[in-house]
Motif scaffolding. Sequence first.
Motif, mmCIF file in Angstrom:
data_model
loop_
_atom_site.group_PDB
_atom_site.id
_atom_site.type_symbol
_atom_site.label_atom_id
_atom_site.label_comp_id
_atom_site.label_asym_id
_atom_site.label_seq_id
_atom_site.Cartn_x
_atom_site.Cartn_y
_atom_site.Cartn_z
ATOM 1 N N TRP A 427 -11.392 24.529 64.661
ATOM 2 C CA TRP A 427 -12.547 25.078 63.945
ATOM 3 C C TRP A 427 -12.098 25.414 62.523
ATOM 4 O O TRP A 427 -11.322 26.334 62.315
ATOM 5 C CB TRP A 427 -13.049 26.307 64.700
ATOM 6 C CG TRP A 427 -14.081 27.119 63.991
ATOM 7 C CD1 TRP A 427 -15.014 26.685 63.096
ATOM 8 C CD2 TRP A 427 -14.295 28.539 64.137
ATOM 9 N NE1 TRP A 427 -15.791 27.734 62.664
ATOM 10 C CE2 TRP A 427 -15.378 28.877 63.293
ATOM 11 C CE3 TRP A 427 -13.689 29.524 64.894
ATOM 12 C CZ2 TRP A 427 -15.842 30.189 63.200
ATOM 13 C CZ3 TRP A 427 -14.153 30.826 64.803
ATOM 14 C CH2 TRP A 427 -15.226 31.149 63.960
ATOM 15 N N LEU A 428 -12.577 24.656 61.552
ATOM 16 C CA LEU A 428 -12.249 24.873 60.137
ATOM 17 C C LEU A 428 -13.449 25.507 59.456
ATOM 18 O O LEU A 428 -14.526 24.911 59.402
ATOM 19 C CB LEU A 428 -11.898 23.547 59.460
ATOM 20 C CG LEU A 428 -11.704 23.574 57.939
ATOM 21 C CD1 LEU A 428 -10.554 24.489 57.546
ATOM 22 C CD2 LEU A 428 -11.472 22.162 57.407
ATOM 23 N N PHE A 429 -13.269 26.721 58.949
ATOM 24 C CA PHE A 429 -14.386 27.382 58.275
ATOM 25 C C PHE A 429 -13.976 27.819 56.877
ATOM 26 O O PHE A 429 -12.951 28.439 56.674
ATOM 27 C CB PHE A 429 -14.909 28.581 59.079
ATOM 28 C CG PHE A 429 -13.902 29.664 59.341
ATOM 29 C CD1 PHE A 429 -13.762 30.746 58.476
ATOM 30 C CD2 PHE A 429 -13.092 29.616 60.474
ATOM 31 C CE1 PHE A 429 -12.849 31.745 58.719
ATOM 32 C CE2 PHE A 429 -12.163 30.620 60.727
ATOM 33 C CZ PHE A 429 -12.039 31.687 59.855
ATOM 34 N N SER A 430 -14.782 27.424 55.915
ATOM 35 C CA SER A 430 -14.624 27.896 54.547
ATOM 36 C C SER A 430 -15.529 29.104 54.380
ATOM 37 O O SER A 430 -16.591 29.192 55.004
ATOM 38 C CB SER A 430 -15.015 26.792 53.561
ATOM 39 O OG SER A 430 -14.827 27.213 52.232
ATOM 40 N N THR A 431 -15.107 30.050 53.559
ATOM 41 C CA THR A 431 -15.849 31.302 53.432
ATOM 42 C C THR A 431 -15.879 31.747 51.979
ATOM 43 O O THR A 431 -14.957 31.456 51.215
ATOM 44 C CB THR A 431 -15.215 32.384 54.342
ATOM 45 O OG1 THR A 431 -15.963 33.580 54.289
ATOM 46 C CG2 THR A 431 -13.786 32.658 53.941
ATOM 47 N N SER A 432 -16.942 32.428 51.576
ATOM 48 C CA SER A 432 -17.072 32.862 50.186
ATOM 49 C C SER A 432 -17.813 34.191 50.120
ATOM 50 O O SER A 432 -18.858 34.368 50.749
ATOM 51 C CB SER A 432 -17.833 31.802 49.376
ATOM 52 O OG SER A 432 -17.905 32.172 48.014
ATOM 53 N N GLY A 433 -17.243 35.101 49.361
ATOM 54 C CA GLY A 433 -17.862 36.411 49.172
ATOM 55 C C GLY A 433 -17.316 37.042 47.918
ATOM 56 O O GLY A 433 -17.343 36.431 46.864
ATOM 57 N N GLY A 434 -16.758 38.249 48.036
ATOM 58 C CA GLY A 434 -16.222 38.866 46.839
ATOM 59 C C GLY A 434 -15.634 40.237 47.074
ATOM 60 O O GLY A 434 -15.939 40.901 48.074
ATOM 61 N N THR A 435 -14.790 40.657 46.137
ATOM 62 C CA THR A 435 -14.213 41.987 46.155
ATOM 63 C C THR A 435 -15.306 43.049 46.131
ATOM 64 O O THR A 435 -15.154 44.123 46.725
ATOM 65 C CB THR A 435 -13.285 42.166 44.933
ATOM 66 O OG1 THR A 435 -12.258 41.176 44.989
ATOM 67 C CG2 THR A 435 -12.659 43.545 44.889
ATOM 68 N N LYS A 452 -18.247 18.184 56.484
ATOM 69 C CA LYS A 452 -17.344 18.026 55.345
ATOM 70 C C LYS A 452 -17.905 18.679 54.089
ATOM 71 O O LYS A 452 -19.045 18.430 53.698
ATOM 72 C CB LYS A 452 -17.097 16.535 55.096
ATOM 73 C CG LYS A 452 -16.140 16.228 53.965
ATOM 74 C CD LYS A 452 -15.787 14.749 53.924
ATOM 75 C CE LYS A 452 -16.989 13.861 53.693
ATOM 76 N NZ LYS A 452 -16.611 12.434 53.571
ATOM 77 N N GLY A 453 -17.106 19.547 53.459
ATOM 78 C CA GLY A 453 -17.469 20.152 52.194
ATOM 79 C C GLY A 453 -18.503 21.252 52.274
ATOM 80 O O GLY A 453 -18.995 21.719 51.252
ATOM 81 N N GLU A 454 -18.810 21.715 53.493
ATOM 82 C CA GLU A 454 -19.924 22.650 53.663
ATOM 83 C C GLU A 454 -19.478 23.909 54.394
ATOM 84 O O GLU A 454 -18.725 23.846 55.370
ATOM 85 C CB GLU A 454 -21.035 21.953 54.454
ATOM 86 C CG GLU A 454 -22.349 22.698 54.516
ATOM 87 C CD GLU A 454 -23.450 21.837 55.132
ATOM 88 O OE1 GLU A 454 -24.219 22.365 55.965
ATOM 89 O OE2 GLU A 454 -23.543 20.639 54.781
ATOM 90 N N LEU A 455 -19.924 25.065 53.905
ATOM 91 C CA LEU A 455 -19.736 26.309 54.634
ATOM 92 C C LEU A 455 -20.784 26.354 55.737
ATOM 93 O O LEU A 455 -21.938 25.975 55.517
ATOM 94 C CB LEU A 455 -19.865 27.510 53.706
ATOM 95 C CG LEU A 455 -18.754 27.673 52.651
ATOM 96 C CD1 LEU A 455 -19.008 26.794 51.436
ATOM 97 C CD2 LEU A 455 -18.642 29.122 52.199
ATOM 98 N N GLN A 456 -20.426 26.838 56.911
ATOM 99 C CA GLN A 456 -21.283 26.659 58.073
ATOM 100 C C GLN A 456 -22.607 27.405 58.011
ATOM 101 O O GLN A 456 -23.624 26.897 58.500
ATOM 102 C CB GLN A 456 -20.530 27.102 59.334
ATOM 103 C CG GLN A 456 -19.424 26.161 59.771
ATOM 104 C CD GLN A 456 -18.711 26.690 60.989
ATOM 105 O OE1 GLN A 456 -17.947 27.658 60.890
ATOM 106 N NE2 GLN A 456 -18.962 26.107 62.140
ATOM 107 N N CYS A 457 -22.608 28.618 57.446
ATOM 108 C CA CYS A 457 -23.817 29.422 57.586
ATOM 109 C C CYS A 457 -23.865 30.558 56.576
ATOM 110 O O CYS A 457 -22.869 30.898 55.946
ATOM 111 C CB CYS A 457 -23.880 30.034 58.994
ATOM 112 S SG CYS A 457 -22.546 31.234 59.312
ATOM 113 N N ARG A 458 -25.042 31.142 56.458
ATOM 114 C CA ARG A 458 -25.181 32.448 55.834
ATOM 115 C C ARG A 458 -24.845 33.492 56.892
ATOM 116 O O ARG A 458 -25.302 33.405 58.035
ATOM 117 C CB ARG A 458 -26.599 32.627 55.300
ATOM 118 C CG ARG A 458 -26.886 31.778 54.093
ATOM 119 C CD ARG A 458 -28.330 31.873 53.632
ATOM 120 N NE ARG A 458 -29.222 31.016 54.416
ATOM 121 C CZ ARG A 458 -30.490 30.779 54.102
ATOM 122 N NH1 ARG A 458 -31.014 31.363 53.027
ATOM 123 N NH2 ARG A 458 -31.229 29.986 54.846
ATOM 124 N N VAL A 459 -24.044 34.476 56.509
ATOM 125 C CA VAL A 459 -23.506 35.440 57.461
ATOM 126 C C VAL A 459 -24.594 36.415 57.900
ATOM 127 O O VAL A 459 -25.503 36.759 57.132
ATOM 128 C CB VAL A 459 -22.308 36.177 56.819
ATOM 129 C CG1 VAL A 459 -21.847 37.344 57.668
ATOM 130 C CG2 VAL A 459 -21.159 35.193 56.610
#
Length: 675
Positions: A427-435, A452-459
Amino acid sequence: MSVRAGDAEDGPLWEPSDEDRERASMTRFMRWVADRERREIQDYEQLWRWSVSELERFWGAIWEFCGVRSSRPYERVLAEETMPGARWFEGAELNYAENMLLRDRDAEAVAVLHASELRDLAQITWGELAVEVARVAAGLRELGVVRGDRVVAYMPNIPETLVAFLATASIGAIFSSAAPEFGARSVIDRFAQIEPKVLLAVDGYRHGGKDFDRRSAVDEIVAELPSVRRAVLVPYLFASGEESRREPPADWPGALTWSQLRELRADAELEFEQVPFDHPLWVLYSSGTTGLPKAIVHGHGGMLVEQLKKSYLHLDLHAGDRMFWFTTTGWMMWNFLVGCLFTDAAIVLYDGSPSHPDLGALWSLAERTGMTCMGLSAGLLSACEKAGVEPRRDFDLSRLRSIGSTGSPLAPESFQWVYGHVKDDLWLFSTSGGTDVCTAFVGGCPLLPVYKGELQCRVLGCAVEAWDAEGRSVVDEVGELVLTKPMPSMPLFLWGDRDGPGGVGERYRESYFSTYPGVWRHGDWIKITPRGGAVIYGRSDATINRQGVRMGTSEIYRAAGALQDVVDALVVDIPSATDDGELRMILFVVLREGLTLDESLEAEIKRRIREDCSPRHVPNEVRQIEEVPRTLSGKALEVPVKRILMGASPQEAASVDSLANPHALDYFVELAANL
């Protein structure tokens, strides 16, 4: 079900098996919510929509499902859905550290595995962790630390830092940390804002096989922090041999060593100060690439419920798991990793270079620790790919179940590399948020396929949308990343910035709400895909606008980085010397060792950008550099480099002490003089 990379160009690279779905805590939570709410929730998308349309119901469910411990119950989850100024779980009193250390666990179970370039792999049980926290907390109380005081640590990612944080939190004091890679001035700029009472500091560290003595830097920090009443030396670099007998300098205020702190009340038991839900827990800092870093304050309760949600549901951590993220104590991912201790999983701490003695270092750590979840930066995964690292062949990764990536957008090529060279059933998950919120807005879900190239979901609980220039929500189009509803882990306030209505200062409003009043603008470009995933395109304040066509820098990096010879890149646009109103776009590239940029390679880079991005975004010129200047958390200095090339001094453009490689700016200073 596992799907190998390349089986279908537009199909999933991986899908969870029926067993994976059934095992996932997300599945159990979904069924529990459906029963509790008496509503039909059959998939993640339905669960997410409920979580953002019914904020009170959702966060109340997290509180109950995850078993939050509080000495006083809350009166209401959320009074008003306003931003800024939302007040969560008013009336509740609790303690972050208590919720972590007094969960029902086997005292003999492993809580922490740790290693560094100075220390061999070792482990700490839950019982041992509780004893250490009790002793250090009692020691801090003996030093006069009380609720609301600030305790700061100039320390690396080692168990002593974790213990110091939990001890501080148990008292109701406020913790803040900086990695010893930070220069003295950068640390002073951060810590001086919050006027700490106690400073803990190591004597040095080892990175990449080299020793870095930080004693003179600590002396400078102590001298510039008049609020510090007691300074604690933590022997680390000089922990053995003759140097280990060195006492703290006589001019340190109330100086003692870590061992002496632990012995002040060696028989102490755990005590937990009960504090309101919104009592400050820690202070994090913005990158500080320009101006004084923002001192971002998060609360006990807000971080507690957010980290429970993330670690239980989105990371899907269970007993027996080994959770790792490569980070320093100067990055929010350290705080994120610590939050994984709310589950029954153990965390893995590592202090050292990820490329020493070679880029197999962390893959070796994964093998030795039985790592089940491995968190790396997108840049590090790309570096492994370019260097020809073969984790599948060279290491036993049989226990590795998932890989997470953050820090910058993960390129599609890196997705394929992981499935081709690490493990195909992963399971490869990319994630994005912030300090700013110390978590992710978009990321992984154990129930969803990986594309490919996609984050799976809105959290869950994150009302994320992409907004166009008119402030309209769009799907399958690139727009500004906004949050239309509040989250508990949004900052309580920025330190020294509480003079506005409701204690919300002008700097806070300007940072997040100046573009869209009442709506959080994060500063990233995002596209929400029709299937509910997301693609991040980089910072919106570093966008390249060419003849009216706007493009995120990550798309340009992705195109250039697709070439095997390009290791790293930085792009800026600056006013043209011709004064015709057009901007001059320069792409700086780092090439594989031994290569020199020639006309053929430059033409190939431009061709790739023309085809993958747009003809308008072909750079005016391509220049070779030795390295891209980055912050200590790995962010490329796009805006500061642009300012330098437009005439600003390095000191005006960036806080040099906050950079991982400040010497990398020298090239741009010299170039600016010749442009």
